[in-house]
Design a protein around this motif. Structure first.
Motif, PDB file in Angstrom:
ATOM      1  N   ALA A 117       3.785   0.164 -11.986  1.00 20.50           N
ATOM      2  CA  ALA A 117       3.854   0.568 -11.376  1.00 20.50           C
ATOM      3  C   ALA A 117       2.879  -0.344 -10.777  1.00 20.50           C
ATOM      4  N   VAL A 120       3.574  -3.654  -9.305  1.00 22.42           N
ATOM      5  CA  VAL A 120       4.618  -3.784  -8.697  1.00 22.42           C
ATOM      6  C   VAL A 120       4.580  -3.712  -7.318  1.00 22.42           C
ATOM      7  N   THR A 121       3.653  -2.334  -6.975  1.00 20.54           N
ATOM      8  CA  THR A 121       3.815  -1.572  -5.559  1.00 20.54           C
ATOM      9  C   THR A 121       2.434  -2.344  -5.147  1.00 20.54           C
ATOM     10  N   ALA A 122       1.274  -2.642  -6.123  1.00 20.78           N
ATOM     11  CA  ALA A 122      -0.161  -2.998  -5.740  1.00 20.78           C
ATOM     12  C   ALA A 122      -0.446  -2.146  -4.973  1.00 20.78           C
ATOM     13  N   THR A 123      -0.606  -1.133  -5.475  1.00 22.95           N
ATOM     14  CA  THR A 123      -1.240  -0.076  -5.777  1.00 22.95           C
ATOM     15  C   THR A 123      -1.866   1.221  -6.583  1.00 22.95           C
ATOM     16  N   SER A 125      -3.949   2.865  -6.481  1.00 29.45           N
ATOM     17  CA  SER A 125      -4.393   4.561  -6.943  1.00 29.45           C
ATOM     18  C   SER A 125      -3.515   4.865  -7.470  1.00 29.45           C
ATOM     19  N   LEU A 126      -2.348   4.296  -8.332  1.00 28.07           N
ATOM     20  CA  LEU A 126      -0.657   5.132  -8.768  1.00 28.07           C
ATOM     21  C   LEU A 126      -1.683   5.740  -9.955  1.00 28.07           C
TER      22      LEU A 126
ATOM     23  N   TYR B  38       2.492   2.982   1.968  1.00 29.88           N
ATOM     24  CA  TYR B  38       2.720   1.281   1.900  1.00 29.88           C
ATOM     25  C   TYR B  38       4.357   0.495   1.315  1.00 29.88           C
ATOM     26  N   ASP B  40       6.656  -2.262  -0.451  1.00 25.92           N
ATOM     27  CA  ASP B  40       6.446  -2.720  -1.166  1.00 25.92           C
ATOM     28  C   ASP B  40       5.539  -4.294  -1.455  1.00 25.92           C
ATOM     29  N   GLY B  41       4.405  -2.712  -1.684  1.00 31.58           N
ATOM     30  CA  GLY B  41       2.770  -3.805  -1.779  1.00 31.58           C
ATOM     31  C   GLY B  41       2.211  -4.060  -0.427  1.00 31.58           C
ATOM     32  N   PRO B 100      -0.921  10.661  -4.164  1.00 30.27           N
ATOM     33  CA  PRO B 100       0.510   9.706  -3.507  1.00 30.27           C
ATOM     34  C   PRO B 100       1.769  10.515  -3.397  1.00 30.27           C
ATOM     35  N   VAL B 102       5.027   8.984  -4.325  1.00 31.31           N
ATOM     36  CA  VAL B 102       5.973   7.214  -4.491  1.00 31.31           C
ATOM     37  C   VAL B 102       7.326   7.483  -4.999  1.00 31.31           C
ATOM     38  N   LEU B 104       9.058   4.830  -6.560  1.00 33.30           N
ATOM     39  CA  LEU B 104       8.948   3.653  -7.569  1.00 33.30           C
ATOM     40  C   LEU B 104      10.313   2.888  -7.053  1.00 33.30           C
ATOM     41  N   ARG B 107       9.752   1.006  -4.562  1.00 32.14           N
ATOM     42  CA  ARG B 107       7.977   1.030  -4.037  1.00 32.14           C
ATOM     43  C   ARG B 107       7.299   0.446  -2.612  1.00 32.14           C
ATOM     44  N   LEU B 108       7.673   2.609  -2.086  1.00 31.51           N
ATOM     45  CA  LEU B 108       6.949   3.307  -1.498  1.00 31.51           C
ATOM     46  C   LEU B 108       5.861   3.701  -1.770  1.00 31.51           C
ATOM     47  N   VAL B 109       5.064   3.920  -1.184  1.00 33.68           N
ATOM     48  CA  VAL B 109       3.953   4.825  -1.587  1.00 33.68           C
ATOM     49  C   VAL B 109       3.236   5.583  -0.161  1.00 33.68           C
ATOM     50  N   ARG B 111      -0.192   7.692   0.718  1.00 31.42           N
ATOM     51  CA  ARG B 111      -1.349   8.183   0.535  1.00 31.42           C
ATOM     52  C   ARG B 111      -1.877   8.220   1.857  1.00 31.42           C
TER      53      ARG B 111
END
Lengths: 162, 123
Positions: A117, A120-123, A125-126, B38, B40-41, B100, B102, B104, B107-109, B111
């Protein structure tokens, strides 16, 4: 092969039933993973190759049945990490300690899933979810492990090499 | 052979440590009230929640689906999403936590970070 197919069907049924359960906490990746009871039983009674086959088939078909194809990458990543851990733990623990192997497998699964994860999300902080996922992994692994352990003696007559 | 009691102790320690870390991380306040969204990254939107006066909606279309984000003064949540698991919707409001929200599948975050960045969302 026929037994693998039956076990996959059982695993898929459990997987689909589990999807109907409401989420206990809204953290991505927290799951009971009940279908891994079947993975463990297959591993213990039929060996690693059969277990890998049943696990892979269940993950691929499960993603079709759940309609959640994007979860596939996380399940695969988790299993990719958890499976070798389970094989290793199986060598260390006794048949009365299957639940121990299961706990470590679940922790490894959740860590692998989180790693995917993050990529994939380039985060990065997950990673704050890692402790929660470890707690949920211990509980889920304990439950699935104890369930598998309880089933093993009864099923060994049916499943072990005929 | 490692005794079952030893295994139980090891697993108990892991559980306690992870539990303590989880609680600590959960209660840890956010460094600020600037929400970063965010998809997709990539950083798509930055919203200073302290400067929000009127509730408004923000629709984020990712490559895999849509999340409707509700922004109110001081807080933000995913109001609805066409993702299969709805974890992002069930996460509820994010106002003061460093954990955050999320999604998945999409692919949305979302924070919270510190510092008052420019409000780059269009009304």
């Amino acid at each position: 092969m026929a037994r693998d197919a039956v076990l996959t069907a059982v695993a898929l049924t459990i997987f689909v039933l589990e999807l109907q359960l409401p989420d206990l906490i809204p953290v991505p990746g927290v799951k009971a993973g009940l279908s891994n009871i079947v993975t463990l039983i297959t591993l213990y009674l039929m060996g690693p190759w059969d277990a890998l086959a049943v696990l892979t088939a269940r993950i691929l078909l499960g993603s079709v049945f759940s309609g959640n194809a994007s979860a596939l990458i996380y399940s695969l990543a988790g299993s990719l990490v958890a499976f070798p851990v389970t094989l290793l733990m199986k060598k260390i623990v006794t048949e009365r300690q299957v639940w121990v192997a299961s706990v470590f497998a679940a922790i490894a699964h959740n860590a692998g899933q989180m790693g995917a994860a993050i990529l994939v999300t380039a985060t990065p902080s997950l990673a704050v979810y890692l402790p929660v996922l470890t707690v949920s992994g211990v509980i889920a692994g304990l439950f699935t492990g104890l369930a598998a352990q309880a089933c093993l003696p009864g099923l060994s007559k049916i499943l072990r090499d005929q | 052979m490692v005794k079952t009691r030893t295994w139980a102790a090891v697993i108990g320690c892991i559980l306690l440590l992870a539990g303590a870390a989880a609680v600590w991380l959960w209660l840890r306040p956010a460094p600020g009230h600037v929400a970063e969204i965010y998809s997709d990254g990539a950083l798509r939107y930055t919203v200073d929640l302290d400067r929000v006066r009127e509730p408004r909606r923000l629709t984020v279309e990712g490559p895999r689906g849509v999340n409707v984000i509700l922004i109110e003064p001081g807080r933000i949540r995913v109001e609805s999403a066409d993702c299969p698991d709805q974890v992002c919707v069930n996460a509820g409001w994010l106002s003061d936590s460093a954990s955050p929200i999320v999604c998945l599948p999409h692919r949305l975050v979302i924070r919270l970070t510190g510092g008052a960045g420019p409000d780059t969302t269009a009304g």
